[in-house]
Design a protein around this motif. Sequence first.
Motif, PDB file in Angstrom:
ATOM      1  N   ARG A 131      63.182  37.348   1.198  1.00 19.03           N
ATOM      2  CA  ARG A 131      62.039  37.903   1.911  1.00 19.03           C
ATOM      3  C   ARG A 131      61.739  39.341   1.492  1.00 19.03           C
ATOM      4  O   ARG A 131      60.872  39.991   2.084  1.00 19.03           O
ATOM      5  N   TYR A 132      62.449  39.851   0.474  1.00 16.55           N
ATOM      6  CA  TYR A 132      62.232  41.228   0.019  1.00 16.55           C
ATOM      7  C   TYR A 132      61.870  41.231  -1.467  1.00 16.55           C
ATOM      8  O   TYR A 132      62.510  40.564  -2.285  1.00 16.55           O
ATOM      9  N   ALA A 133      60.850  42.031  -1.802  1.00 15.06           N
ATOM     10  CA  ALA A 133      60.365  42.086  -3.186  1.00 15.06           C
ATOM     11  C   ALA A 133      61.419  42.615  -4.139  1.00 15.06           C
ATOM     12  O   ALA A 133      61.424  42.266  -5.324  1.00 15.06           O
ATOM     13  N   GLN A 170      50.922  31.211   1.488  1.00 17.39           N
ATOM     14  CA  GLN A 170      51.093  32.053   0.310  1.00 17.39           C
ATOM     15  C   GLN A 170      50.141  31.656  -0.826  1.00 17.39           C
ATOM     16  O   GLN A 170      50.088  32.335  -1.862  1.00 17.39           O
ATOM     17  N   THR A 176      56.784  43.383  -9.845  1.00 11.39           N
ATOM     18  CA  THR A 176      57.190  43.511  -8.445  1.00 11.39           C
ATOM     19  C   THR A 176      56.807  44.898  -7.935  1.00 11.39           C
ATOM     20  O   THR A 176      56.828  45.875  -8.688  1.00 11.39           O
ATOM     21  N   ARG A 232      55.138  47.980  -1.538  1.00  8.80           N
ATOM     22  CA  ARG A 232      54.115  47.211  -0.840  1.00  8.80           C
ATOM     23  C   ARG A 232      54.598  45.803  -0.490  1.00  8.80           C
ATOM     24  O   ARG A 232      53.858  45.031   0.110  1.00  8.80           O
ATOM     25  N   GLU A 233      55.846  45.494  -0.865  1.00 15.25           N
ATOM     26  CA  GLU A 233      56.409  44.159  -0.647  1.00 15.25           C
ATOM     27  C   GLU A 233      55.495  43.080  -1.249  1.00 15.25           C
ATOM     28  O   GLU A 233      55.097  42.122  -0.588  1.00 15.25           O
ATOM     29  N   ARG A 234      55.169  43.261  -2.520  1.00 10.67           N
ATOM     30  CA  ARG A 234      54.341  42.314  -3.241  1.00 10.67           C
ATOM     31  C   ARG A 234      55.016  41.910  -4.537  1.00 10.67           C
ATOM     32  O   ARG A 234      55.668  42.727  -5.194  1.00 10.67           O
ATOM     33  N   THR A 270      53.917  39.759  -8.099  1.00 12.05           N
ATOM     34  CA  THR A 270      52.852  39.090  -8.849  1.00 12.05           C
ATOM     35  C   THR A 270      53.434  37.929  -9.633  1.00 12.05           C
ATOM     36  O   THR A 270      54.353  38.110 -10.440  1.00 12.05           O
ATOM     37  N   GLU A 307      49.222  36.818  -5.928  1.00 15.83           N
ATOM     38  CA  GLU A 307      50.002  37.845  -5.242  1.00 15.83           C
ATOM     39  C   GLU A 307      50.852  37.183  -4.163  1.00 15.83           C
ATOM     40  O   GLU A 307      50.343  36.620  -3.198  1.00 15.83           O
ATOM     41  N   ARG A 349      53.679  37.381  -1.217  1.00 17.43           N
ATOM     42  CA  ARG A 349      54.185  38.309  -0.208  1.00 17.43           C
ATOM     43  C   ARG A 349      55.441  37.715   0.433  1.00 17.43           C
ATOM     44  O   ARG A 349      55.342  36.990   1.435  1.00 17.43           O
ATOM     45  N   GLN A 403      56.332  37.612   4.288  1.00 22.04           N
ATOM     46  CA  GLN A 403      55.649  36.741   5.232  1.00 22.04           C
ATOM     47  C   GLN A 403      56.311  35.377   5.370  1.00 22.04           C
ATOM     48  O   GLN A 403      55.864  34.552   6.169  1.00 22.04           O
TER      49      GLN A 403
END
Length: 408
Positions: free
Chosen positions: A161-163, A181, A193, A197-199, A201, A211, A213, A216
């Motif tokens: 759950r973490y980028a 998603q 990564t 922004r916790e995103r 690609t 993108e 996330r 989420q």
Amino acid sequence: MVGNADKEKLVRLANLLQLDRFASIGDRKQLGAVDAGKPFDVMQKAGVETAIMSTNLRARERALRDAQYAAQGGHIDKALRHLGPHVVASGNAAAVDAAAAWLSLSPAEREVTAIYASGRNLRGQVNEAVQTGLKANGELGPGSMRLNVLSRVNLTREEMRYARSYAAGMVLEVDRRQRAQGLQKGRYEVITTDPSRERVTLQNGKGKRIEFRPGQMRPQGEQDSLRVFELRPLEIHDGDRIRWTATDQKRGLLNADQARIVAVDGKSVTVKTSLGVEHQLGLKDPMLERLDLAYALNAHMAQGLTSDRGIAVMDSRERNLANQQTFLVTITRLRDGLTLFVDNADRLEAAVERNPGMKRSALETVDLLRHAAATGQAKGRTPDPSQAPAREPPELDRSITKPFEIGI
């Protein structure tokens, strides 16, 4: 090695079947689950009726048995002392020296001697060194092929759950559509990564970028349908020993099972499974991405296995892997003898002694914080003699839990 989610499923099934007894068998001092939780340990601390089986039936050689008993008790210095001259300090060449020791054995001895490495990096070094030696000696055939294989990145649900858990070049496999998603079933490459922004690609097979996330994702459920891999190069040759890293049920190619490369040509790879069945894999066969060399196994793969003799490799500089759980698993796989190659024996002993390797469960964390808060609240308070300590419910009172013996 069972985590909270799988244990809960087992208990729920047992209750649905109205079973009279549910028995858990294992060793909480060995490697636990990669996923969240350590229910096997927690249930014992909670006072569940427990039978201790402490007789070592595996080891047949006296010094090895004494070393295993010492490791079981957490006495790493004694364990290394019992192994004596069979602990070889090789500095940075431990992986190569371990490979050379195995290669120097006769073909018959090789068949009953396993190589165990504490982690993935050391395992890769040993596998490469053994393959190099076999190839240089002419024991591997002329046919060869360069592959790009998928190596699983073991992440817990929470880590996914973490980028920051993702890196460019990794591969994300999606087994089920993720509507929220915008991900369809299939494979995606991690392009970039952005932890701030916790995103993440992603790019699908058609070149479309999405993108992702990860934050989420729900804490429960998604990990079963999402898997992360590293893509790495691997060269295979005629005669190489391999292991599968995924399962193809229809062809009987099973995860962790071993096979032998029979022949490699420009169009296909012929393999023989552990049951002696031959399969021809075309260049685009998905199982050519799901294999690895199998001359050495790491500790997580080795737990539950047994071999007559063994060669093991550990490195004191692997902070997370130089722990008591990995050490215990590594030296307790053998019946008749073990040679342990290390970078530095004294440093390894110190590293393992100070790192039990046991993770803290959520229940233990809550208890720790509750106790700290209660201690702070009690400071400066005058004790009330009329307030007697409350007795715990009978099912939690450890004093009434009677151990029982089992035997044959």
